[in-house]
Enzyme design. Structure first.
Site, PDB file in Angstrom:
ATOM      1  N   CYS A 183       0.813  -1.227   0.000  1.00  0.00           N
ATOM      2  CA  CYS A 183       0.000   0.000   0.000  1.00  0.00           C
ATOM      3  C   CYS A 183       0.843   1.272   0.000  1.00  0.00           C
ATOM      4  O   CYS A 183       0.304   2.369  -0.160  1.00  0.00           O
ATOM      5  CB  CYS A 183      -0.965  -0.008   1.171  1.00  0.00           C
ATOM      6  N   HIS A 203      -3.568   6.813   2.349  1.00  0.00           N
ATOM      7  CA  HIS A 203      -4.018   5.494   1.904  1.00  0.00           C
ATOM      8  C   HIS A 203      -5.404   5.224   2.486  1.00  0.00           C
ATOM      9  O   HIS A 203      -5.640   5.469   3.679  1.00  0.00           O
ATOM     10  CB  HIS A 203      -3.000   4.437   2.365  1.00  0.00           C
ATOM     11  N   ASN A 217     -10.305  -0.323  -0.061  1.00  0.00           N
ATOM     12  CA  ASN A 217      -8.841  -0.232   0.002  1.00  0.00           C
ATOM     13  C   ASN A 217      -8.266  -0.868  -1.267  1.00  0.00           C
ATOM     14  O   ASN A 217      -8.497  -2.050  -1.522  1.00  0.00           O
ATOM     15  CB  ASN A 217      -8.412  -0.989   1.273  1.00  0.00           C
TER      16      ASN A 217
END
Ligand code: UT7
Length: 320
Positions: free
Chosen positions: A111, A247, A277
């Protein structure tokens, strides 16, 4: 000379899946997902692939910048969910864009992949090794999910985001990165087992496994520190930052970071409600959404921050 983002693009799969639809697949509820994460829906690939979305996001970034593919001399794709082991996603993107002058490779920083890609592009430019770089985060995470595991499958989505970066007078002001490999087993997805004439292995294909609480604690502790450090290095006070683009893992993580930094939530745009996500793609997709809303003006100071498997994290302060 630093690197500056001169265009952004993104691509999301056509199909969306709401929390209510997920209730049919796995033992969960819309209420739990919204309360614990803020997520209401995610896009899941059907026809799309990691490469096709990365190429589309790249084309959109070129168009946004008014640049041609042959100007690109570096393509970096952050991904943990490539369509193929090789060739790399970046090599396929190079072919898909017709960016024949570019050197292209993938990186795996989960990520934080887009932030790590940005740091590599910045270093190439400082070393005089690149003039124009396409930095992409692209994921088809749905292929790595155990669709029986409610602790993970409800969180993630698919998509790609891209930024065209050019060597210019102003742009990236600071970059902070870190890795804590000792804690890495909190978020895993194993590769195929060793399987050769000496070591026969029947182990089943593995999927994403996460100790959610451990990753949550890591995020709320590490991200504010990384951002503070990046601000300090850039010599920019937090009050001067127009947006903090984090994020998109969990709204509670973003709220906690905002609180710790003493900044209001309006400074932290989000799209996790609609996208979930998307690992390396989350930050560049959010950046593209904010850019295309017309919310950014030349000279604005913004912060980008990513964190996740590795464990890894990255934060950047930049002038738009
Ligand atoms: O991009 C990489 C970075 N990833 C992250 O940043 C993720 C960080 N972690 C998180 O965001 C949160 O830890 C989660 C959203 C993953 C989980 O939220 P939580 O508040 O930490 O829940 P939990 O794992 O402690 O589970 C609480 C309860 C458990 O039930 P019991 O044991 O209390 O009866 C779980 O079984 O919630 C249950 N649960 C669910 N219930 C309904 C877990 N997942 C679900 C679900 N639906 N989808």
């Amino acid at each position: 000379m630093p690197a500056r983002i001169i265009g952004t693009g993104s691509c999301l799969p056509e199909h969306t899946v709401s929390n209510r639809e997920l209730e049919k697949w796995v033992d969960t509820t819309d209420e739990w997902i919204r309360d614990r994460t803020g997520i209401a829906q995610r896009h899941l690939a059907v026809e799309e692939t990691t490469v096709s979305m990365a190429v589309r996001a790249g084309k959109n970034a070129l168009e946004n910048a008014g640049a041609d593919a042959d100007e690109i001399d570096l393509i970096i794709v952050g991904t943990v969910s490539a369509d193929m082991y090789f060739p790399s996603t970046a090599a396929q993107v190079q072919s898909g864009l017709g960016a024949d002058n570019a050197v292209a490779f993938d990186i795996n920083a989960a990520c934080a992949g887009f932030l790590f890609g940005l740091a590599i592009a910045d270093a190439y430019m400082k070393a005089g090794m690149a003039e124009t770089a396409l930095v992409i985060g692209a994921e088809t995470l749905s292929r790595l999910m155990d669709w029986q595991d409610r602790g993970t499958c409800v969180l993630f989505g698919d998509g790609a985001g891209a930024a065209l970066v050019r060597r210019q007078e102003e742009g990236i002001l600071s970059l902070v990165q870190g890795t804590d490999g000792k804690s890495g087993m909190a978020l895993t997805c194993h590769n195929r087992p060793v399987n050769n004439p000496l070591a026969q292995n029947e182990a089943a294909v593995d999927f994403t496994r996460m100790d959610g609480r451990a990753v949550y604690k890591f995020a709320v502790k590490t991200v504010p520190c990384a951002i503070e450090k990046a601000l300090e290095q850039a010599k920019i006070p937090a009050e001067e930052i127009k947006y903090f683009l984090l994020h998109q893992a969990n709204i509670r993580i973003i709220e906690s970071v905002a609180k710790k930094m003493g900044r209001p939530m309006e400074k932290f745009p989000t799209n996790l409600q609609k996208c979930g996500n998307i690992s390396a793609a989350s930050v560049p997709i959010l950046l593209d959404h904010v850019n295309r809303e017309g919310s950014l003006s030349r000279g604005d100071k913004i912060v980008l921050a990513g964190f996740g498997a590795g464990l890894t994290w990255g934060a950047a302060v930049l002038t738009w």
